[in-house]
Design a protein around this motif. Structure first.
Motif, PDB file in Angstrom:
ATOM      1  N   LEU A  40       0.937  -1.229  -0.022  1.00 35.98           N
ATOM      2  CA  LEU A  40      -0.114   0.012  -0.112  1.00 35.98           C
ATOM      3  C   LEU A  40       0.842   1.313  -0.046  1.00 35.98           C
ATOM      4  O   LEU A  40       0.614   2.163  -0.435  1.00 35.98           O
ATOM      5  CB  LEU A  40      -0.980   0.087   1.293  1.00 35.98           C
ATOM      6  CG  LEU A  40      -2.097  -0.880   1.198  1.00 35.98           C
ATOM      7  CD1 LEU A  40      -2.579  -0.889   2.407  1.00 35.98           C
ATOM      8  CD2 LEU A  40      -2.824  -0.666   0.040  1.00 35.98           C
ATOM      9  N   LEU A  41       1.844   1.339   0.964  1.00 36.35           N
ATOM     10  CA  LEU A  41       2.691   2.475   0.974  1.00 36.35           C
ATOM     11  C   LEU A  41       3.543   2.820  -0.490  1.00 36.35           C
ATOM     12  O   LEU A  41       3.546   3.954  -0.904  1.00 36.35           O
ATOM     13  CB  LEU A  41       3.953   2.009   2.015  1.00 36.35           C
ATOM     14  CG  LEU A  41       4.885   3.358   2.045  1.00 36.35           C
ATOM     15  CD1 LEU A  41       4.142   4.510   2.638  1.00 36.35           C
ATOM     16  CD2 LEU A  41       6.134   3.016   3.329  1.00 36.35           C
ATOM     17  N   PHE A  42       3.926   1.396  -1.432  1.00 34.41           N
ATOM     18  CA  PHE A  42       4.510   1.715  -2.436  1.00 34.41           C
ATOM     19  C   PHE A  42       3.480   2.289  -3.506  1.00 34.41           C
ATOM     20  O   PHE A  42       3.873   3.197  -4.183  1.00 34.41           O
ATOM     21  CB  PHE A  42       4.982   0.391  -2.736  1.00 34.41           C
ATOM     22  CG  PHE A  42       5.961   0.445  -4.229  1.00 34.41           C
ATOM     23  CD1 PHE A  42       6.878   0.916  -4.588  1.00 34.41           C
ATOM     24  CD2 PHE A  42       5.056  -0.137  -5.294  1.00 34.41           C
ATOM     25  CE1 PHE A  42       7.500   1.027  -5.681  1.00 34.41           C
ATOM     26  CE2 PHE A  42       5.621  -0.277  -6.534  1.00 34.41           C
ATOM     27  CZ  PHE A  42       6.980   0.409  -6.708  1.00 34.41           C
ATOM     28  N   ALA A  43       2.207   1.624  -3.478  1.00 30.36           N
ATOM     29  CA  ALA A  43       1.336   2.168  -4.459  1.00 30.36           C
ATOM     30  C   ALA A  43       1.050   3.522  -4.286  1.00 30.36           C
ATOM     31  O   ALA A  43       0.898   4.401  -5.226  1.00 30.36           O
ATOM     32  CB  ALA A  43      -0.094   1.351  -4.244  1.00 30.36           C
ATOM     33  N   ALA A  44       1.178   4.148  -3.149  1.00 27.42           N
ATOM     34  CA  ALA A  44       0.551   5.433  -2.688  1.00 27.42           C
ATOM     35  C   ALA A  44       1.697   6.372  -3.043  1.00 27.42           C
ATOM     36  O   ALA A  44       1.409   7.559  -3.671  1.00 27.42           O
ATOM     37  CB  ALA A  44       0.154   5.543  -1.187  1.00 27.42           C
ATOM     38  N   VAL A  73       3.477  10.316  -9.876  1.00 32.01           N
ATOM     39  CA  VAL A  73       2.628  10.498 -11.086  1.00 32.01           C
ATOM     40  C   VAL A  73       1.710  11.886 -10.958  1.00 32.01           C
ATOM     41  O   VAL A  73       1.708  12.585 -11.923  1.00 32.01           O
ATOM     42  CB  VAL A  73       1.943   9.200 -11.305  1.00 32.01           C
ATOM     43  CG1 VAL A  73       1.104   9.394 -12.514  1.00 32.01           C
ATOM     44  CG2 VAL A  73       2.836   8.175 -11.851  1.00 32.01           C
ATOM     45  N   TYR A  74       1.118  11.813  -9.921  1.00 35.08           N
ATOM     46  CA  TYR A  74       0.165  13.061  -9.941  1.00 35.08           C
ATOM     47  C   TYR A  74       0.943  14.329  -9.718  1.00 35.08           C
ATOM     48  O   TYR A  74       0.600  15.340 -10.687  1.00 35.08           O
ATOM     49  CB  TYR A  74      -0.604  12.899  -8.388  1.00 35.08           C
ATOM     50  CG  TYR A  74      -1.554  14.237  -8.334  1.00 35.08           C
ATOM     51  CD1 TYR A  74      -2.602  14.136  -8.975  1.00 35.08           C
ATOM     52  CD2 TYR A  74      -1.245  15.000  -7.340  1.00 35.08           C
ATOM     53  CE1 TYR A  74      -3.482  15.576  -8.688  1.00 35.08           C
ATOM     54  CE2 TYR A  74      -1.950  16.182  -7.178  1.00 35.08           C
ATOM     55  CZ  TYR A  74      -3.124  15.961  -7.818  1.00 35.08           C
ATOM     56  OH  TYR A  74      -3.879  17.423  -7.520  1.00 35.08           O
ATOM     57  N   PHE A  75       1.817  14.496  -8.974  1.00 40.83           N
ATOM     58  CA  PHE A  75       2.633  15.606  -8.785  1.00 40.83           C
ATOM     59  C   PHE A  75       3.648  16.128 -10.208  1.00 40.83           C
ATOM     60  O   PHE A  75       3.623  17.139 -10.308  1.00 40.83           O
ATOM     61  CB  PHE A  75       3.505  15.848  -7.555  1.00 40.83           C
ATOM     62  CG  PHE A  75       2.562  15.950  -6.301  1.00 40.83           C
ATOM     63  CD1 PHE A  75       1.608  17.115  -6.185  1.00 40.83           C
ATOM     64  CD2 PHE A  75       2.517  14.957  -5.510  1.00 40.83           C
ATOM     65  CE1 PHE A  75       1.030  17.201  -5.111  1.00 40.83           C
ATOM     66  CE2 PHE A  75       1.854  14.993  -4.165  1.00 40.83           C
ATOM     67  CZ  PHE A  75       0.979  16.378  -4.141  1.00 40.83           C
ATOM     68  N   THR A  76       3.934  15.253 -10.667  1.00 43.09           N
ATOM     69  CA  THR A  76       4.796  15.456 -12.085  1.00 43.09           C
ATOM     70  C   THR A  76       4.016  15.810 -13.258  1.00 43.09           C
ATOM     71  O   THR A  76       4.447  16.365 -13.763  1.00 43.09           O
ATOM     72  CB  THR A  76       5.777  14.300 -12.184  1.00 43.09           C
ATOM     73  OG1 THR A  76       5.177  12.972 -12.422  1.00 43.09           O
ATOM     74  CG2 THR A  76       6.848  13.948 -11.181  1.00 43.09           C
ATOM     75  N   SER A  77       2.791  14.940 -13.372  1.00 44.53           N
ATOM     76  CA  SER A  77       2.146  15.280 -14.535  1.00 44.53           C
ATOM     77  C   SER A  77       1.124  16.557 -14.128  1.00 44.53           C
ATOM     78  O   SER A  77       0.754  16.966 -15.243  1.00 44.53           O
ATOM     79  CB  SER A  77       1.204  14.055 -14.806  1.00 44.53           C
ATOM     80  OG  SER A  77       0.249  13.780 -13.648  1.00 44.53           O
ATOM     81  N   LYS A  78       1.031  17.099 -13.198  1.00 44.40           N
ATOM     82  CA  LYS A  78       0.153  18.036 -12.724  1.00 44.40           C
ATOM     83  C   LYS A  78       0.724  19.700 -13.484  1.00 44.40           C
ATOM     84  O   LYS A  78       0.091  20.173 -14.258  1.00 44.40           O
ATOM     85  CB  LYS A  78       0.127  18.491 -11.360  1.00 44.40           C
ATOM     86  CG  LYS A  78      -0.975  19.527 -11.350  1.00 44.40           C
ATOM     87  CD  LYS A  78      -1.182  19.753  -9.485  1.00 44.40           C
ATOM     88  CE  LYS A  78      -2.223  20.718  -9.397  1.00 44.40           C
ATOM     89  NZ  LYS A  78      -2.257  20.911  -7.857  1.00 44.40           N
TER      90      LYS A  78
END
Length: 176
Positions: free
Chosen positions: A13-17, A23-28
């Protein structure tokens, strides 16, 4: 459950988060840059900022009145001049009326008579409006002498100081 299974599940779970956050912060940032480079909306319609004349036309068609600051200033100046003329005319008319009345000032007021008022209350209102010169008590005595104290009629009356006390009494106190 064994502790190895729980620990492995937690690590997953920690790895997936972590991956999702990266991905979220770099693609934003890329998404914002892409939007600024490509001025298309969701419907692939290019947005265009209207010119001043187009905006006036759009607002005028919608029922708005569009004026420049210069137009507003001109209108304000014209209105100010118009008011100055009207004030000067009113002052001249007041001076003329004052000279016609031998320098005597005439006061006008609206008196509202309500249920429950007495002749003294009416006298106070007339005295505060400078319609009568005598006191409210003296006015009440005159009303009593005429025998019309019980005929006070509710309503709104326009009175002026040139009216005689008898005329005022006959206007406000009416026998039915």
């Amino acid at each position: 459950m064994k502790s190895n299974i729980v620990t492995s599940f937690s690590a997953g779970l920690l790895f997936a988060a972590t991956v999702c956050g990266i991905v979220y912060f770099t693609s934003k940032g890329e998404n914002i840059e892409a939007q600024s480079k490509n001025p298309q909306t969701e419907n692939n319609v290019v947005e265009k900022t209207p010119t001043v004349e187009e905006m006036k036309s759009i607002l005028g068609d919608s029922g708005f009145v569009v004026q420049t600051q210069e137009e507003v200033d001109k209108k304000d100046a014209a209105t100010t001049e118009e008011w100055k003329k009207k004030v000067a005319e009113a002052e001249e008319a007041a001076k003329k009326a004052s000279s016609d009345n031998n320098g005597q000032v005439e006061y006008r007021t609206m008196i509202t008579v309500t249920d429950g008022m007495t002749s003294i209350d009416v006298g106070r209102a007339l005295k505060s409006g400078k319609i009568i010169k005598e006191s409210a008590f003296d006015f009440s005595q005159k009303v009593d002498k005429k025998g019309v104290a019980n005929y006070l009629k509710p309503g709104t009356y326009e009175m002026d100081s040139s009216m005689s006390t008898d005329k005022i009494i006959s206007t406000i106190f009416k026998k039915r």
